[in-house]
Every structure is written in structure tokens, then in C-alpha cells.
Design an enzyme around this catalytic site. Structure first.
Site, mmCIF file in Angstrom:
data_model
loop_
_atom_site.group_PDB
_atom_site.id
_atom_site.type_symbol
_atom_site.label_atom_id
_atom_site.label_comp_id
_atom_site.label_asym_id
_atom_site.label_seq_id
_atom_site.Cartn_x
_atom_site.Cartn_y
_atom_site.Cartn_z
ATOM 1 N N GLY A 1 -3.479 -16.376 -5.660
ATOM 2 C CA GLY A 1 -4.154 -16.128 -6.941
ATOM 3 C C GLY A 1 -3.182 -15.821 -8.082
ATOM 4 N N GLN B 1 0.869 -1.192 0.000
ATOM 5 C CA GLN B 1 0.000 0.000 0.000
ATOM 6 C C GLN B 1 0.902 1.238 0.000
ATOM 7 O OE1 GLN B 1 -3.224 -0.127 -0.444
ATOM 8 N NE2 GLN B 1 -3.557 2.067 -0.338
ATOM 9 N N HIS C 1 8.548 -5.269 -1.218
ATOM 10 C CA HIS C 1 7.666 -5.396 -2.385
ATOM 11 C C HIS C 1 7.996 -4.386 -3.472
ATOM 12 C CE1 HIS C 1 4.306 -5.961 -4.941
ATOM 13 N NE2 HIS C 1 3.928 -4.709 -4.761
ATOM 14 N N ARG D 1 -5.192 -6.496 -11.280
ATOM 15 C CA ARG D 1 -5.945 -6.710 -10.040
ATOM 16 C C ARG D 1 -7.064 -5.662 -9.973
ATOM 17 N NH1 ARG D 1 -4.622 -9.135 -5.045
ATOM 18 N NH2 ARG D 1 -2.425 -9.379 -5.602
ATOM 19 N N ASP E 1 3.929 -11.351 -12.860
ATOM 20 C CA ASP E 1 3.387 -10.020 -13.176
ATOM 21 C C ASP E 1 4.541 -9.087 -13.520
ATOM 22 O OD1 ASP E 1 4.517 -9.233 -10.720
ATOM 23 O OD2 ASP E 1 2.617 -9.385 -9.654
ATOM 24 N N LYS F 1 -0.440 -9.126 -15.245
ATOM 25 C CA LYS F 1 -1.531 -9.412 -14.303
ATOM 26 C C LYS F 1 -2.311 -8.127 -14.049
ATOM 27 C CE LYS F 1 -0.668 -9.239 -9.788
ATOM 28 N NZ LYS F 1 -0.045 -9.577 -8.491
ATOM 29 N N ASP G 1 8.233 -14.896 -7.359
ATOM 30 C CA ASP G 1 7.587 -13.644 -6.928
ATOM 31 C C ASP G 1 8.123 -13.268 -5.554
ATOM 32 O OD1 ASP G 1 5.905 -11.474 -7.184
ATOM 33 O OD2 ASP G 1 4.058 -12.633 -7.275
HETATM 34 C C1 R5P Z 1 2.006 -8.074 -5.850
HETATM 35 O O1 R5P Z 1 2.084 -7.570 -6.945
HETATM 36 C C2 R5P Z 1 2.972 -9.082 -5.322
HETATM 37 O O2 R5P Z 1 4.208 -9.048 -5.961
HETATM 38 C C3 R5P Z 1 2.414 -10.491 -5.400
HETATM 39 O O3 R5P Z 1 2.311 -10.865 -6.745
HETATM 40 C C4 R5P Z 1 1.059 -10.548 -4.765
HETATM 41 O O4 R5P Z 1 1.045 -9.866 -3.553
HETATM 42 C C5 R5P Z 1 0.630 -11.965 -4.549
HETATM 43 O O5 R5P Z 1 -0.651 -11.939 -4.001
HETATM 44 P P1 R5P Z 1 -1.610 -13.156 -4.180
HETATM 45 O O6 R5P Z 1 -0.878 -14.388 -3.746
HETATM 46 O O7 R5P Z 1 -2.774 -12.829 -3.281
HETATM 47 O O8 R5P Z 1 -2.027 -13.209 -5.604
#
Ligand code: R5P
Length: 299
Positions: A230, A100, A133, A198, A173, A196, A223
Site C-alpha cells: 500500500g 510494534q 525498521h 496509517r 513516508d 503517509k 523503503d
Molecule cells: C512502515 O512505516 C514501513 O517502513 C513500510 O513503509 C511499511 O511497513 C510498508 O507496509 P505496506 O507495504 O503494507 O504499506
């Protein structure tokens, strides 16, 4: 014997604190536990188990699970350390709220900067974290940040575990392209990325269809974190439909919320490989050594 550091930790971070204390050659009196006592109304109080003897205090805390309680505990502990006049370093291996970092929808709070302000207020000299992140926040948090990476340790684990003949690293992503590029370099192979989306209101994740050069190869989906699973589930399905022989989900922070590991299994993921920045049953590497090295470099 006087200690260079006092390590202050809560019970959920004992293993990390203990690993760091061993690496730094600290005795038992170099470790101070933060004991939380909960009240029925949800409040809690903190007590340090013993005296913080060293001038250099290193506060280590796993922020997940119970993120919001941990934020409050962090604030209380920092207030105490500031009152003692200590030089304070904070180790948050997983930096909660780092996602965030913007007002994504009008009226939202960019929460990570509030966390940064809080640390600055209590005079934190350095925040040590791992695979944050978003790099965009480094330098804007109001405290000096050392952002370590578990990528090299995770790649070493994979390289030593065998079973990879011709892997493709896939970033699920666009946000993870750079870390996937570096990871592919460590593994000695190429990488690809997916796009990706969201839905900011519902949280729903969609991934654009893409042809991947993964037929007959192992897919390593890489990642920074797995939260609900997801993102990686979508990538795993795409890797499978493009002919991947095996799918590995590799991340630093395995939050694995609400049955995420089953979701990944159903999507075709053969194994999850993670670090222990968050306690989880898939952790194959221990980041305490990484943190100790950073402290020693700085000493
Ligand atoms: C967001 O862009 C992060 O790098 C992860 O891809 C994300 O937080 C993963 O979240 P989730 O497992 O809920 O898809």
C-alpha cells in the site's frame, strides 16, 4: 578440524547459512540444521541434526513467513543452546515485530521488546539484523544489536544495471527519509519524501498529495520493507502523475503479502528490487556476505 563457529539454521534459511559457512570457511560439520516436526494440534518439536561443536553458536533464521511459529522455534533453539553453554549470536536478517515498538493504541503491547527480553533471557550475546525498521529500538532491546544495511549493495546493483539517466529517490513516508537520503547519495542523485498516514484501527494508508520533481526522470521509491504494498503503491501513483518515466520499488525486506506485487504493478511500478532477507522472486542481492563480514569483523 575445529571450527570457529557452528551455524545453526532452519530449512527456510539454508541458503543464507550455506553462504555464511562458505565465507567463514566452515566445513559441513560446522552447520547444524534445526529440524521441526509438527503435530496435529499445531505444536512442533525441534531437533538439532548434529552436534554443535564450536563454542560460538550463530543461529540464523528468516522470520517471515510464519512469524509466530518462528518466534517459538527461536525460543526453543535458544533454550537448547543456552543449556549447552554456548556463546550465542542470533542472525535475524528481517527483524519481525520491529514495527510494534510502541503502545500505539492504549492497551497495546510493544512486542519487539518482548522479543528482546526473550533473547536476553537466553543469554544472547549479539543480535545481528539488517535494516531494522526503527533505529529507536537499538540499545533498548536488552541485547547488543548490530544493524547492518543492504542499501549499499542495492545501490551498487542499480548503478551497475544501467538504465538510470536522471533518477529521483523518493521516500514513501517520513520514517524512511534518512535511509532514502543515504541511498540517494549512493546513487549520486537527489531525494524527496512523502507524508503517509496509517489508520491505526483499520490499517488503511493515505499519502498526502505533493508535487515531485520527477518529470522525465526515473523514480526510485525506497523503503525498508514492502508488506501489503500500500505504501509504495501510493507513492508510485504520485510519481507517475508527476511525470516519472519509470518507477522502481527498492527495498531490503520484500514480504509481498497478498498479491502485493500485482498491486504495485497496477500502481505503475515497473520493477521491484529487493534483497533476500526474505525469500522472494525479486531478490537481486544476497545478504549472507554482509552477515559473514560482520562476524569476521567481530571475531
Ligand atoms: C512502515 O512505516 C514501513 O517502513 C513500510 O513503509 C511499511 O511497513 C510498508 O507496509 P505496506 O507495504 O503494507 O504499506
Amino acid at each position: 578440524m575445529s571450527q570457529a563457529y557452528s551455524i545453526i539454521y532452519d530449512s527456510a534459511s539454508y541458503d543464507l547459512a550455506n553462504g555464511m559457512a562458505k565465507d567463514l570457511g566452515l566445513g559441513l560439520d560446522g552447520m547444524v540444521e534445526i529440524i521441526r516436526t509438527a503435530f496435529k494440534d499445531g505444536e512442533f518439536k525441534l531437533r538439532f541434526s548434529n552436534e554443535v561443536k564450536a563454542d560460538e553458536a550463530v543461529l540464523v533464521m528468516r522470520m517471515y513467513p510464519n512469524v509466530n511459529d518462528n518466534v517459538v522455534a527461536l525460543m526453543f533453539a535458544l533454550s537448547k543452546l543456552k543449556g549447552m553453554g554456548k556463546s550465542i549470536r542470533v542472525v535475524l536478517p528481517y527483524l519481525a515485530y520491529a514495527r510494534q515498538d510502541k503502545e500505539f493504541l492504549s492497551g497495546e503491547v510493544a512486542s519487539i521488546y518482548v522479543i528482546g527480553d526473550m533473547m536476553a533471557h537466553y543469554g544472547v550475546k549479539e543480535l545481528i539484523t539488517i535494516d531494522v525498521h526503527s533505529h529507536d529500538i537499538l540499545g533498548r532491546l536488552g541485547v547488543r544489536v548490530t544493524n547492518l544495511s543492504a542499501s549499499s549493495m542495492l545501490s551498487e546493483y542499480l548503478n551497475n544495471s544501467g538504465g538510470l539517466s536522471n533518477p529521483l529517490v523518493i521516500s514513501p513516508d517520513e520514517g524512511s527519509i534518512e535511509r532514502s537520503r543515504v541511498f540517494a547519495e549512493y546513487i549520486g542523485t537527489d531525494y524527496a519524501y512523502l507524508k503517509k498516514h496509517r489508520d491505526r484501527a483499520t490499517g488503511e494508508i493515505t499519502t498526502d498529495e505533493k508535487e515531485l520533481d520527477v518529470k522525465g526522470r526515473e523514480a526510485i521509491i525506497f523503503d525498508d520493507m514492502i508488506a501489503t504494498g500500500g505504501t509504495i503503491a501510493n507513492a508510485a501513483k504520485m510519481a507517475k502523475s508527476n511525470g516519472a518515466t519509470k518507477v522502481l520499488a527498492v527495498c531490503t525486506h520484500a514480504l509481498l503479502i497478498d498479491g502485493a506485487s500485482d498491486k504495485l504493478k497496477d500502481a505503475g511500478v515497473d520493477s521491484i528490487i529487493a534483497s533476500n532477507t526474505i525469500s522472494n522472486s525479486f531478490a537481486v542481492i544476497d545478504v549472507s556476505a554482509l552477515i559473514s563480514k560482520a562476524l569476521q569483523r567481530d571475531a
